[in-house]
Motif scaffolding. Structure first.
Motif, PDB file in Angstrom:
ATOM      1  N   ARG A   1      -8.177   1.571   1.982  1.00  0.00           N
ATOM      2  CA  ARG A   1      -7.992   2.742   1.115  1.00  0.00           C
ATOM      3  C   ARG A   1      -6.686   2.630   0.321  1.00  0.00           C
ATOM      4  O   ARG A   1      -5.730   1.987   0.751  1.00  0.00           O
ATOM      5  CB  ARG A   1      -7.915   4.017   1.945  1.00  0.00           C
ATOM      6  CG  ARG A   1      -9.177   4.444   2.644  1.00  0.00           C
ATOM      7  CD  ARG A   1      -8.990   5.846   3.213  1.00  0.00           C
ATOM      8  NE  ARG A   1     -10.102   6.284   4.040  1.00  0.00           N
ATOM      9  CZ  ARG A   1     -10.250   7.541   4.489  1.00  0.00           C
ATOM     10  NH1 ARG A   1      -9.334   8.449   4.180  1.00  0.00           N
ATOM     11  NH2 ARG A   1     -11.287   7.870   5.246  1.00  0.00           N
TER      12      ARG A   1
ATOM     13  N   VAL B   1      -3.192   4.242  -0.762  1.00  0.00           N
ATOM     14  CA  VAL B   1      -2.282   5.150  -0.070  1.00  0.00           C
ATOM     15  C   VAL B   1      -2.059   6.359  -0.972  1.00  0.00           C
ATOM     16  O   VAL B   1      -2.177   6.270  -2.205  1.00  0.00           O
ATOM     17  CB  VAL B   1      -0.949   4.463   0.287  1.00  0.00           C
ATOM     18  CG1 VAL B   1      -1.187   3.297   1.227  1.00  0.00           C
ATOM     19  CG2 VAL B   1      -0.190   4.006  -0.944  1.00  0.00           C
TER      20      VAL B   1
ATOM     21  N   TYR C   1      -5.089  12.114  -3.511  1.00  0.00           N
ATOM     22  CA  TYR C   1      -5.743  11.658  -2.277  1.00  0.00           C
ATOM     23  C   TYR C   1      -6.631  12.744  -1.683  1.00  0.00           C
ATOM     24  O   TYR C   1      -7.703  12.446  -1.126  1.00  0.00           O
ATOM     25  CB  TYR C   1      -4.674  11.218  -1.278  1.00  0.00           C
ATOM     26  CG  TYR C   1      -5.201  10.419  -0.106  1.00  0.00           C
ATOM     27  CD1 TYR C   1      -5.304   9.034  -0.181  1.00  0.00           C
ATOM     28  CD2 TYR C   1      -5.578  11.035   1.084  1.00  0.00           C
ATOM     29  CE1 TYR C   1      -5.780   8.285   0.891  1.00  0.00           C
ATOM     30  CE2 TYR C   1      -6.047  10.305   2.159  1.00  0.00           C
ATOM     31  CZ  TYR C   1      -6.148   8.926   2.056  1.00  0.00           C
ATOM     32  OH  TYR C   1      -6.622   8.190   3.115  1.00  0.00           O
TER      33      TYR C   1
ATOM     34  N   ASN D   1     -10.357  12.098  -0.192  1.00  0.00           N
ATOM     35  CA  ASN D   1     -10.344  11.888   1.256  1.00  0.00           C
ATOM     36  C   ASN D   1     -11.730  12.037   1.870  1.00  0.00           C
ATOM     37  O   ASN D   1     -12.187  11.194   2.650  1.00  0.00           O
ATOM     38  CB  ASN D   1      -9.356  12.860   1.909  1.00  0.00           C
ATOM     39  CG  ASN D   1      -9.113  12.538   3.368  1.00  0.00           C
ATOM     40  OD1 ASN D   1      -9.154  11.381   3.782  1.00  0.00           O
ATOM     41  ND2 ASN D   1      -8.849  13.562   4.159  1.00  0.00           N
TER      42      ASN D   1
ATOM     43  N   GLU E   1      -5.802   5.040  11.586  1.00  0.00           N
ATOM     44  CA  GLU E   1      -4.612   4.909  10.749  1.00  0.00           C
ATOM     45  C   GLU E   1      -4.079   6.281  10.379  1.00  0.00           C
ATOM     46  O   GLU E   1      -4.783   7.291  10.467  1.00  0.00           O
ATOM     47  CB  GLU E   1      -4.941   4.155   9.449  1.00  0.00           C
ATOM     48  CG  GLU E   1      -5.445   2.743   9.614  1.00  0.00           C
ATOM     49  CD  GLU E   1      -5.760   2.105   8.267  1.00  0.00           C
ATOM     50  OE1 GLU E   1      -5.267   2.599   7.232  1.00  0.00           O
ATOM     51  OE2 GLU E   1      -6.502   1.108   8.255  1.00  0.00           O
ATOM     52  N   GLN E   2      -2.826   6.292   9.953  1.00  0.00           N
ATOM     53  CA  GLN E   2      -2.232   7.490   9.368  1.00  0.00           C
ATOM     54  C   GLN E   2      -1.679   7.135   8.000  1.00  0.00           C
ATOM     55  O   GLN E   2      -1.106   6.080   7.820  1.00  0.00           O
ATOM     56  CB  GLN E   2      -1.120   8.064  10.251  1.00  0.00           C
ATOM     57  CG  GLN E   2      -1.630   8.727  11.510  1.00  0.00           C
ATOM     58  CD  GLN E   2      -0.624   9.701  12.106  1.00  0.00           C
ATOM     59  OE1 GLN E   2      -1.009  10.654  12.744  1.00  0.00           O
ATOM     60  NE2 GLN E   2       0.661   9.457  11.909  1.00  0.00           N
ATOM     61  N   ARG E   3      -1.885   8.039   7.044  1.00  0.00           N
ATOM     62  CA  ARG E   3      -1.369   7.847   5.699  1.00  0.00           C
ATOM     63  C   ARG E   3      -0.457   9.008   5.352  1.00  0.00           C
ATOM     64  O   ARG E   3      -0.870  10.167   5.385  1.00  0.00           O
ATOM     65  CB  ARG E   3      -2.516   7.763   4.691  1.00  0.00           C
ATOM     66  CG  ARG E   3      -3.315   6.477   4.804  1.00  0.00           C
ATOM     67  CD  ARG E   3      -2.581   5.328   4.122  1.00  0.00           C
ATOM     68  NE  ARG E   3      -3.312   4.068   4.238  1.00  0.00           N
ATOM     69  CZ  ARG E   3      -2.936   3.081   5.023  1.00  0.00           C
ATOM     70  NH1 ARG E   3      -1.868   3.196   5.775  1.00  0.00           N
ATOM     71  NH2 ARG E   3      -3.628   1.959   5.059  1.00  0.00           N
ATOM     72  N   ARG E   4       0.788   8.705   5.039  1.00  0.00           N
ATOM     73  CA  ARG E   4       1.761   9.730   4.689  1.00  0.00           C
ATOM     74  C   ARG E   4       1.793   9.935   3.186  1.00  0.00           C
ATOM     75  O   ARG E   4       1.904   8.976   2.423  1.00  0.00           O
ATOM     76  CB  ARG E   4       3.156   9.306   5.172  1.00  0.00           C
ATOM     77  CG  ARG E   4       4.305  10.213   4.752  1.00  0.00           C
ATOM     78  CD  ARG E   4       4.255  11.550   5.453  1.00  0.00           C
ATOM     79  NE  ARG E   4       5.302  12.446   4.982  1.00  0.00           N
ATOM     80  CZ  ARG E   4       5.363  13.732   5.268  1.00  0.00           C
ATOM     81  NH1 ARG E   4       4.448  14.265   6.040  1.00  0.00           N
ATOM     82  NH2 ARG E   4       6.332  14.486   4.809  1.00  0.00           N
ATOM     83  N   ASP E   5       1.646  11.193   2.747  1.00  0.00           N
ATOM     84  CA  ASP E   5       1.692  11.535   1.335  1.00  0.00           C
ATOM     85  C   ASP E   5       3.050  12.187   1.041  1.00  0.00           C
ATOM     86  O   ASP E   5       3.260  13.372   1.303  1.00  0.00           O
ATOM     87  CB  ASP E   5       0.544  12.497   1.000  1.00  0.00           C
ATOM     88  CG  ASP E   5       0.438  12.791  -0.487  1.00  0.00           C
ATOM     89  OD1 ASP E   5       1.410  12.524  -1.207  1.00  0.00           O
ATOM     90  OD2 ASP E   5      -0.607  13.294  -0.918  1.00  0.00           O
TER      91      ASP E   5
ATOM     92  N   THR F   1       0.162  14.481   6.017  1.00  0.00           N
ATOM     93  CA  THR F   1      -0.222  13.270   6.731  1.00  0.00           C
ATOM     94  C   THR F   1      -1.738  13.294   6.931  1.00  0.00           C
ATOM     95  O   THR F   1      -2.299  14.310   7.346  1.00  0.00           O
ATOM     96  CB  THR F   1       0.486  13.177   8.095  1.00  0.00           C
ATOM     97  OG1 THR F   1       1.897  13.124   7.881  1.00  0.00           O
ATOM     98  CG2 THR F   1       0.054  11.922   8.830  1.00  0.00           C
TER      99      THR F   1
ATOM    100  N   ASP G   1       4.059   0.225  -0.071  1.00  0.00           N
ATOM    101  CA  ASP G   1       4.608   1.438  -0.686  1.00  0.00           C
ATOM    102  C   ASP G   1       5.958   1.744  -0.068  1.00  0.00           C
ATOM    103  O   ASP G   1       6.036   2.238   1.058  1.00  0.00           O
ATOM    104  CB  ASP G   1       3.646   2.615  -0.487  1.00  0.00           C
ATOM    105  CG  ASP G   1       4.152   3.884  -1.146  1.00  0.00           C
ATOM    106  OD1 ASP G   1       4.517   3.829  -2.335  1.00  0.00           O
ATOM    107  OD2 ASP G   1       4.177   4.937  -0.471  1.00  0.00           O
TER     108      ASP G   1
END
Length: 596
Positions: free
Chosen positions: A123, A125, A145, A149, A166-170, A176, A374
């Motif tokens: 994906r 980020v 995002y 999502n 996974e974790q994705r931080r915005d 998150t 990133d």
């Protein structure tokens, strides 16, 4: 060939049967929409099945990406019509030309390029959608995002994706996001584990410690959707022999079961517009067949054919979508059709490990270093991720160990990665010496492959050449430059080489090759096959081609799917975002059908 507006042939015509067209066609057909999928190529080994493709690959000396498909009823252009790959000798360039060669190609096949992709499913980020606001680079997407999502998740379930949670931080939206894939990740290879042990010993790069992560794949780690789990053949490119890896043709078949119609060997020449020039009424297309008396030429129908539709969807790719629009003089009030061509330029390094790593097990990439995708340094150099390759030196610049050419001999060089051709012709190896060298090298091969983002530059563009292809259509004329005034990619390449050398040093590898670049000279790079841009998405009709729903600003019933709508390239393999955008566009397409 007149438009029948009172009773169109189809509700929706989808041009292209790759992943975007296949997923959209399936969802629309499920809703009883009359769908036609029109595809320029054919079905590989339609009569003989996958076994014929496997045999073709096994028996092919070069083992190239199109080797399984040669000789089937599929389409390409010069120099060899039996191979489906378009690029290299298909693209044209201005004369004189001082830019770079665009080294990513594509196929005309039912199912598109997913016939020979690695299956890497990453994906974007969240920060990728806000490049200009966060880093002062490129442009911002008109969506974020949050908007994708749900559709990322639906695409992963449709296709079958295996990966660790996974974790994705915005950072932009202070959120998150947690990702849980339908299947557990494929196991890291022994080679991966040795690299993962070494990476913590590396010095930080730009102050950032690196670590190794597993790669999400659209490849089964267990039985899923009636397909078997991966058996580790390491031949995802060019062919999965057992259907463990997802392919777009799976959803073409599902769409046809739900009622969609597939028309193959039909190249769309242009769109038909009504008298106002606003609405698209259908497509003109050109049928081709093999010429039985001359296999290097095609038999073309005397006249183009016409089909009408309420809605037309272009889902070819960033070059072919562009060529259709240019031939139609459509969707180009912004004068940006064909502009902002992007890829993920690759920098590759390869080394000979001290201890055996036992490559050639599992998919071609099962682990990666993605720490620099990133960071705060993204304002200074392009983000990138580094694949740890399981296929030895098979994908490096020399093509070792198979090889297609003999490298020049350097007398002072005490080590050479070498192809078999190189070892025999340049170094005089034969018999036991050749066997021992190959046996020693084969279990110690390590390739690191890093792909970085590229900025959208208006001058990187696709237009129409004055030269025609075998179907009597104008070929794509390419203007392309990897480097940019800010040296965004060049600076990233320096960091990539630093990462590669640090990995080799941490593993005690002293015999390695790095692709170094001299300041002021053209960059050495490879192509990812990730063709993006050219019909970009945006809120402003004077600066973009489609809106946030992938509908063209100029024509209310013309949609464009695929990576051609990407405003920026990110560092993610584009397939996941292509799939998510295609599924997200289905509801707006159905709404357009209802509103007329």
């Amino acid at each position: 060939m007149q438009t029948n507006l009172a009773e169109p042939d189809f509700d929706v015509i989808i041009v292209g049967s790759g992943i975007a067209g296949a997923l959209a066609a399936y969802r629309l057909a499920q809703s009883n929409v009359r769908v036609l999928i029109i595809e320029a190529g054919g079905v590989p080994s339609e009569s003989l099945g996958r076994y014929a493709l496997v045999r073709s690959y096994i028996e092919s000396p070069p083992k190239a990406t199109d080797s399984p498909f040669c000789g089937d009823n599929i389409l390409a252009t010069q120099p060899d019509p039996r191979a489906p790959t378009l690029g290299k000798d298909y693209f044209d360039y201005p004369s004189p030309y001082s830019g770079d060669t665009f080294v990513s190609f594509y196929e005309r096949l039912v199912g598109g390029s997913t016939w020979h992709w690695q299956g890497i499913y990453v994906r974007m980020v969240p920060n990728d959608f806000h490049m200009n606001k966060l880093y002062g680079k490129g442009v911002d997407w008109p969506i974020n995002y949050d908007d994708l999502n749900r559709w990322y998740g639906e695409a992963e379930r449709e296709m079958g994706v295996a990966g660790d949670p996974e974790q994705r931080r915005d950072d932009y939206r202070n959120r998150t996001y947690k990702i849980k894939y339908p299947m557990p990740a494929l196991d890291p290879s022994y080679l991966d584990r040795q690299v993962a042990k070494a990476v913590p010993r590396m010095a930080a790069v730009s102050g950032i410690p690196l670590h190794v992560d597993t790669v999400p794949h659209a490849i089964n780690s267990r039985k899923y959707d009636g397909r078997p789990p991966c058996q580790g053949y390491t031949s995802c490119v060019p062919l999965c022999p057992i259907k463990a890896r997802y392919e777009g043709i799976f959803h073409v078949e599902k769409a046809m079961t739900a009622g969609a119609v597939l028309r193959t060997q039909s190249v769309v020449t242009k769109l038909a517009l009504d008298s106002s020039g606003k609405r698209v009424t259908g497509v003109y297309y050109r049928r081709w067949q093999w010429n039985d008396t001359d296999k290097r030429r095609y038999k073309l129908d005397a006249d183009d054919r016409f089909l009408s539709a309420k809605v037309v969807v272009l889902a070819a790719n960033a070059i072919e979508n562009t060529m259709i629009l240019l031939r139609s003089d459509a969707a180009n009030s912004s004068k940006t059709v064909g502009c902002y061509l992007m890829d993920h330029p690759i920098k590759q390094s390869y080394g000979l490990a001290v201890e055996p790593l036992y490559p050639f097990r599992g998919p071609q990439t099962t682990s990666q270093i993605e720490t620099l995708r990133d960071t705060k340094h993204r304002k200074d150099f392009a983000g990138f991720k580094t694949s740890i390759k399981n296929d030895g030196w098979g994908s490096n610049a020399t093509g070792a160990p198979r090889g297609g050419k003999v490298a020049a001999q350097k007398e002072a060089e005490d080590w050479h990665p070498g192809t078999i051709l190189d070892l025999v012709q340049n170094w005089g190896y034969f018999g036991e010496t050749l066997k021992k060298t190959l046996a020693h090298n084969a279990v110690r091969m390590l390739t690191l492959n890093s792909a970085c983002e590229q900025l959208p530059i208006k001058g990187n563009a696709v237009t129409q050449s004055s030269k025609s292809d075998d179907l009597e259509l104008k070929r794509p004329l390419i203007n392309y430059q990897v480097d940019d005034p800010d040296h965004y990619v060049r600076n990233a390449f320096r960091k990539i080489v630093e990462v590669h050398k640090s990995v080799f040093d941490a593993m005690g590898i002293t015999r390695y090759k790095l692709q170094l670049d001299d300041d002021g000279k053209p960059l050495t790079f490879g192509g990812s096959g990730h063709i993006m841009g050219t019909t970009r998405m945006g809120d402003k009709p004077d600066q973009s081609v489609v809106d946030k729903n992938c509908c063209t600003h100029d024509h209310p019933n013309l949609f464009i799917l695929g990576s051609s709508v990407f405003p920026t390239s990110s560092t993610a393999n584009p397939t996941s975002t292509i799939a998510a955008l295609a599924l997200r566009a289905v509801d707006p397409i159905k709404a357009k059908l209802r509103s007329g």
